[in-house]
Design a protein around this motif. Structure first.
Motif, PDB file in Angstrom:
ATOM      1  N   GLY A  18     -45.924 -24.226 -13.062  1.00  0.00           N
ATOM      2  CA  GLY A  18     -47.072 -25.033 -13.450  1.00  0.00           C
ATOM      3  C   GLY A  18     -47.198 -26.260 -12.583  1.00  0.00           C
ATOM      4  O   GLY A  18     -46.239 -26.677 -11.902  1.00  0.00           O
ATOM      5  N   ASN A  19     -48.408 -26.840 -12.557  1.00  0.00           N
ATOM      6  CA  ASN A  19     -48.683 -28.046 -11.778  1.00  0.00           C
ATOM      7  C   ASN A  19     -48.317 -27.864 -10.303  1.00  0.00           C
ATOM      8  O   ASN A  19     -47.825 -28.794  -9.649  1.00  0.00           O
ATOM      9  CB  ASN A  19     -47.939 -29.253 -12.364  1.00  0.00           C
ATOM     10  N   GLY A  20     -48.555 -26.664  -9.801  1.00  0.00           N
ATOM     11  CA  GLY A  20     -48.398 -26.426  -8.377  1.00  0.00           C
ATOM     12  C   GLY A  20     -46.986 -26.152  -7.906  1.00  0.00           C
ATOM     13  O   GLY A  20     -46.746 -26.099  -6.692  1.00  0.00           O
ATOM     14  N   VAL A  21     -46.051 -25.963  -8.827  1.00  0.00           N
ATOM     15  CA  VAL A  21     -44.670 -25.719  -8.416  1.00  0.00           C
ATOM     16  C   VAL A  21     -44.090 -24.572  -9.233  1.00  0.00           C
ATOM     17  O   VAL A  21     -44.396 -24.412 -10.415  1.00  0.00           O
ATOM     18  CB  VAL A  21     -43.803 -26.992  -8.573  1.00  0.00           C
ATOM     19  N   THR A  22     -43.267 -23.762  -8.578  1.00  0.00           N
ATOM     20  CA  THR A  22     -42.569 -22.663  -9.234  1.00  0.00           C
ATOM     21  C   THR A  22     -41.072 -22.856  -9.038  1.00  0.00           C
ATOM     22  O   THR A  22     -40.605 -23.060  -7.911  1.00  0.00           O
ATOM     23  CB  THR A  22     -42.982 -21.311  -8.649  1.00  0.00           C
ATOM     24  N   VAL A  23     -40.319 -22.812 -10.136  1.00  0.00           N
ATOM     25  CA  VAL A  23     -38.862 -22.922 -10.082  1.00  0.00           C
ATOM     26  C   VAL A  23     -38.272 -21.600 -10.546  1.00  0.00           C
ATOM     27  O   VAL A  23     -38.660 -21.068 -11.601  1.00  0.00           O
ATOM     28  CB  VAL A  23     -38.339 -24.082 -10.955  1.00  0.00           C
ATOM     29  N   SER A  24     -37.363 -21.058  -9.748  1.00  0.00           N
ATOM     30  CA  SER A  24     -36.707 -19.790 -10.060  1.00  0.00           C
ATOM     31  C   SER A  24     -35.196 -19.978  -9.982  1.00  0.00           C
ATOM     32  O   SER A  24     -34.703 -20.965  -9.435  1.00  0.00           O
ATOM     33  CB  SER A  24     -37.139 -18.704  -9.072  1.00  0.00           C
ATOM     34  N   TRP A  25     -34.480 -19.003 -10.511  1.00  0.00           N
ATOM     35  CA  TRP A  25     -33.024 -19.064 -10.426  1.00  0.00           C
ATOM     36  C   TRP A  25     -32.462 -17.659 -10.250  1.00  0.00           C
ATOM     37  O   TRP A  25     -33.109 -16.659 -10.527  1.00  0.00           O
ATOM     38  CB  TRP A  25     -32.420 -19.719 -11.673  1.00  0.00           C
ATOM     39  N   ARG A  26     -31.238 -17.627  -9.780  1.00  0.00           N
ATOM     40  CA  ARG A  26     -30.435 -16.410  -9.778  1.00  0.00           C
ATOM     41  C   ARG A  26     -28.969 -16.850  -9.832  1.00  0.00           C
ATOM     42  O   ARG A  26     -28.663 -18.019  -9.548  1.00  0.00           O
ATOM     43  CB  ARG A  26     -30.720 -15.545  -8.549  1.00  0.00           C
ATOM     44  N   PRO A  27     -28.060 -15.965 -10.203  1.00  0.00           N
ATOM     45  CA  PRO A  27     -26.658 -16.363 -10.282  1.00  0.00           C
ATOM     46  C   PRO A  27     -26.133 -16.831  -8.923  1.00  0.00           C
ATOM     47  O   PRO A  27     -26.433 -16.241  -7.885  1.00  0.00           O
ATOM     48  CB  PRO A  27     -25.943 -15.089 -10.736  1.00  0.00           C
ATOM     49  N   SER A  28     -25.370 -17.898  -8.934  1.00  0.00           N
ATOM     50  CA  SER A  28     -24.744 -18.388  -7.710  1.00  0.00           C
ATOM     51  C   SER A  28     -23.522 -17.541  -7.377  1.00  0.00           C
ATOM     52  O   SER A  28     -22.805 -17.093  -8.270  1.00  0.00           O
ATOM     53  CB  SER A  28     -24.317 -19.849  -7.894  1.00  0.00           C
ATOM     54  N   LEU A  42     -28.061 -20.706  -8.849  1.00  0.00           N
ATOM     55  CA  LEU A  42     -28.750 -21.191  -7.657  1.00  0.00           C
ATOM     56  C   LEU A  42     -30.224 -21.300  -8.015  1.00  0.00           C
ATOM     57  O   LEU A  42     -30.834 -20.317  -8.437  1.00  0.00           O
ATOM     58  CB  LEU A  42     -28.551 -20.221  -6.489  1.00  0.00           C
ATOM     59  N   TYR A  43     -30.792 -22.502  -7.859  1.00  0.00           N
ATOM     60  CA  TYR A  43     -32.199 -22.739  -8.204  1.00  0.00           C
ATOM     61  C   TYR A  43     -33.026 -22.856  -6.938  1.00  0.00           C
ATOM     62  O   TYR A  43     -32.585 -23.419  -5.919  1.00  0.00           O
ATOM     63  CB  TYR A  43     -32.344 -24.030  -9.017  1.00  0.00           C
ATOM     64  N   ARG A  44     -34.257 -22.342  -7.033  1.00  0.00           N
ATOM     65  CA  ARG A  44     -35.203 -22.386  -5.925  1.00  0.00           C
ATOM     66  C   ARG A  44     -36.519 -22.980  -6.402  1.00  0.00           C
ATOM     67  O   ARG A  44     -37.083 -22.529  -7.407  1.00  0.00           O
ATOM     68  CB  ARG A  44     -35.450 -20.969  -5.401  1.00  0.00           C
TER      69      ARG A  44
END
Length: 213
Positions: free
Chosen positions: A33-43, A50-52
């Motif tokens: 939302g608000n122009g940004v996407t946050v994703s994750w996967r196991p580090s 690990l966040y992207r």
């Protein structure tokens, strides 16, 4: 720290973070939302995530870089709510340093102040992309300090990328995989990082408009 060791560490972390940038597999969206996407996967570095983050910014890559550029007395402390102090512990070149970053308490003070000591390497690519790349390191000039829990940044970084055909816009892609240390409930950590990454993007956009446009 020996300059050759620092350079090798910087190149290794830059290669790892570039690998994260190029690998589209396994990401799960946790905030959007608000122009940004946050994703994750196991580090694969530690027992965490690990966040992207990815989003577009109004402003040229040069303007965005001025706000993100690491350095004593830089703009980062003025706009980033998650940075209370940034200092260079050992300088090897404009692009390679040992740094200490202090963060304030967060999540209604459930997370107490932290500090992080990293080797930080800035890399420039032929297409105009600039990346910052960092990972934790122990340094004799920066032992643990009273009032701070020493956290650990596993390979992390930020890509400031030109947008073809849009010279006044910038794509920002950044990665965090941070061990905050201390006895924190996992639910607090899992809530904190996506929210703080979305706030980072929003605050950076405000900073570009305030300081650089």
């Amino acid at each position: 720290m020996d300059p050759v060791q620092a350079s090798q560490a910087g190149e290794r972390v830059a290669e790892k973070v570039l690998g994260y940038r190029r690998d589209p597999s396994g990401w799960k969206i946790c905030r959007e939302g608000n122009g940004v996407t946050v994703s994750w996967r196991p580090s694969v570095e530690f027992a965490g995530h690990l966040y992207r983050g990815e989003g577009l910014l109004s402003g040229t890559p040069q303007q965005v870089w001025q706000c993100v550029k690491p350095g004593d007395g830089g703009l980062r402390e003025k706009w980033d709510d998650n940075v209370s102090r940034f200092e260079i512990i050992q300088r090897f070149s404009d692009d390679l340093n040992i740094t200490r970053t202090a963060t304030p308490s967060a999540a209604m003070k459930l997370i107490s102040p932290r500090d992080f000591v990293d080797v930080l390497f800035v890399k420039q690519y032929e297409d105009g992309t600039v990346s910052t790349n960092a990972t934790h390191i122990e340094h004799p000039l920066c032992p643990p300090k009273p009032g701070f829990v020493r956290g650990f940044n596993h390979p992390c970084g930020c890509f400031i990328e030109p947008l073809p055909g849009e010279p006044n816009k910038t794509r920002l892609v950044w990665f965090f995989q941070t061990d905050l240390s201390g006895l924190l409930p996992q639910s607090v950590v899992d809530t904190f990082f996506p929210r703080s990454m979305a706030e980072f993007h929003a605050n950076l956009q405000k900073a570009v408009r305030k300081f650089c446009v």
